[in-house]
Enzyme design. Structure first.
Site, PDB file in Angstrom:
ATOM      1  N   GLU A 202     -39.652 -18.627 -48.870  1.00  0.00           N
ATOM      2  CA  GLU A 202     -39.497 -17.874 -50.120  1.00  0.00           C
ATOM      3  C   GLU A 202     -39.980 -18.805 -51.224  1.00  0.00           C
ATOM      4  OE1 GLU A 202     -38.775 -14.841 -50.409  1.00  0.00           O
ATOM      5  OE2 GLU A 202     -37.548 -14.226 -48.717  1.00  0.00           O
TER       6      GLU A 202
ATOM      7  N   LYS B 177     -29.399 -27.948 -46.309  1.00  0.00           N
ATOM      8  CA  LYS B 177     -29.629 -29.007 -47.291  1.00  0.00           C
ATOM      9  C   LYS B 177     -29.841 -28.348 -48.654  1.00  0.00           C
ATOM     10  CE  LYS B 177     -32.948 -31.258 -49.140  1.00  0.00           C
ATOM     11  NZ  LYS B 177     -32.353 -31.491 -50.463  1.00  0.00           N
TER      12      LYS B 177
ATOM     13  N   GLU C 102     -46.986 -21.074 -62.253  1.00  0.00           N
ATOM     14  CA  GLU C 102     -45.572 -20.773 -62.438  1.00  0.00           C
ATOM     15  C   GLU C 102     -44.980 -21.835 -63.372  1.00  0.00           C
ATOM     16  OE1 GLU C 102     -42.992 -21.571 -59.059  1.00  0.00           O
ATOM     17  OE2 GLU C 102     -41.934 -19.710 -59.483  1.00  0.00           O
TER      18      GLU C 102
END
Ligand code: NAD
Length: 492
Positions: A254, A179, A389
């Protein structure tokens, strides 16, 4: 100027393109103009289920898993060759969809070609072992593919990050359901179209489009799912890990980063400036391993920041397909606004804007999701811009006088993906590399990776690893076979 792609991109299941079961479509926008770019089918929970069923059948009924690995290697080599032959078209598609400059997209596609070649080379090297056991017995292990593996990919390197796990899963003999991110699904569908010609049996490589919450979760929760590889945000990664744990399905995650760059007093400032510029402004900073926190020795602060300001101010912004463009738009309007919120907050908290800090004023760029390359200095260490982030072209600079202080600051983050070190001293390089709490360290180098080098995050940056010679292992299971040899008597 919008470049509209004439075709509609659909789900790719069982070797065929097909619309979603609900018949819905959505329009993707060109991030450089926010004009319509392409129509894509929207998949549903039912489509996810259908893809898993088809993949499971293909795994059991085609020869993909049972065949000699050398045959899978041949197909993967062929796929690499087909992609290479179409590299320009793929790079252009990636640029139009995601926004990055063509030069970067070409680099990404080259990386995917090399990834397929690398894992093709490993497909016939899946080996077991023999184990000495007492008595008239023989014991050995075999490594077998898992079955159907699920891969959920992000939008920043759409094809590259998807194929980084798909290639080893295929090499090991699994059937894959991928996906891609809802914003950037085009190159994944285009690649699946090449699979048949490469000799990959129908149903072994499937692509389901649609939202993460509906399609992604349905894939992970499906009883046929045997492994999950997720690249994306920590929030979604943790949720998927919980869903997978409920069925004892292994996950590779990840996730994000807040990469420190530690520049010692003896560093090569010119090389460091170029590499840091690339590490934070490449892909408009939309990189998990972006070099987003610069910690520079006080003695080099002024010259290094000056060089970085020059790089930021000179960068040519524009649509990625235009010649000479060095930085494209961010992927969406919402994301560009989100990045600028961090900048505003840092500014109002006392941070100094050394470069950028806003959208460009150029009239030709007004409609796109552009944010100028930004350098912030002396932002309080507690500010969100330093701690979270940002995933955009924003570098936070601070300085140090003592190396221990720098390493402490570098490690003072929940993340631990990639850290960079700049020094000419060999001893400092190796000893400080050990002390950096991250899955990867680069020394005198921009963030760089190769299919043969492991890619892994420590702490909140991930779980498990991708790439490298052992990357097939998570896509296989070890079976032990113990044979009694019949009391030593020979059978006629
Ligand atoms: P995201 O987590 O929003 O989405 C990633 C993928 O997950 C998309 O395909 C999305 O549709 C899907 N998804 C979203 N919600 C889901 C759910 N509930 N269930 C299942 N799937 C779901 O991340 P993003 O915004 O696409 O990507 C940016 C993030 O990815 C950043 O945090 C970045 O650091 C990280 N990233 C990490 C790496 C790495 O290798 N460590 C590489 C690239 C990006």
């Amino acid at each position: 100027m919008a470049t509209t792609l004439e075709a509609t991109f659909e789900l790719y299941i069982g070797g065929k393109e097909q619309p979603g079961s609900k018949g819905e479509q959505r329009t993707l926008l060109d991030p450089a103009t926010n004009q319509p770019l392409a129509r894509v089918a929207v998949g549903s929970r039912d489509d996810a289920r259908a893809a898993m069923e088809v993949a499971d059948r293909a795994f059991r009924e085609s020869n993909w898993a049972a065949d000699d690995g050398a045959r899978r290697a041949k197909a993967l080599w062929k796929l690499a060759g087909l992609l290479e032959a179409n590299a320009d078209a793929f790079a252009r598609l990636e640029t139009l969809n995601q926004g990055k400059p063509l030069r970067e997209a070409r680099g990404d596609i080259g990386y995917v070609v090399r990834t397929f070649e690398y894992f093709a080379g490993l497909a016939d090297k899946v080996e077991g072992e023999t184990i000495a056991v007492p008595g008239p017995r023989f014991d050995y292990t075999v490594r077998e593919p898992l079955g159907v593996t699920v891969h959920i990919a992000p939008w920043n390197y759409p094809l590259l990050l998807a194929m980084r796990s798909v290639a080893p899963a295929l090499a090991a003999g699994n059937a894959v359901v991928l996906k891609p991110a809802s914003l950037t699904p085009l190159t994944a569908v285009a690649l699946a179209r090449l699979a048949k010609e490469a000799g990959i049996p129908d149903g072994i490589l499937n692509v389901v489009l649609g939202s993460g919450a509906e399609v992604g979760e349905a894939l992970v929760q499906d009883a046929r799912c045997r492994s999950v590889t997720f690249t994306g945000s920590g929030e979604v990664g943790s949720r998927l890990a919980l869903l997978a744990a409920a069925r004892l399905v292994p996950v590779t995650l990840e996730l994000g980063g807040k990469g420190p760059v530690v520049v010692l007093a003896d560093a090569d400032v010119d090389r460091a400036a170029k590499a840091i510029g690339f590490g934070i402004f490449g892909n408009a900073g939309q990189m998990c391993w972006a070099a987003s926190r610069l910690l520079v020795h006080e003695s080099l602060r002024a010259p290094l920041v000056e060089k970085l300001r020059g790089i930021a101010d000179r960068m040519k912004l524009g649509p990625g397909v235009q010649d000479g463009v060095e930085m494209g738009p961010l992927v969406s309007q919402e994301h560009a606004a989100h990045v600028l919120e961090y900048v505003e907050e840092a500014r109002s908290g006392g941070g100094q804007v050394v470069a950028g800090g806003s959208r460009p004023t150029d009239e030709a760029l007004r409609a796109g999701n552009f944010v100028r390359p930004t350098i912030l200095a002396d932002v309080p260490a507690t500010s969100r811009a330093v701690r979270e982030e940002i995933f955009g072209p924003v570098l936070c600079v601070s300085s140090f006088t003592d190396v221990d202080e720098a390493i402490r600051a570098a490690n003072d983050t929940p993340y631990g993906l990639l850290a960079a070190l700049w020094t000419r001293d060999l001893g400092s390089a190796h000893s400080l590399a050990r002390r950096l709490d991250s899955g990867m360290v680069v020394v005198n180098e921009a963030p760089t990776s190769f299919p043969q080098t492991p890619f892994a995050g420590a702490k909140s940056s991930g779980l498990g690893f991708e790439q490298g010679a052992r990357a097939l292992e998570p896509f296989t299971r070890r079976k032990n076979v113990l044979v009694h040899l019949g009391g030593g008597k020979r059978v006629a």
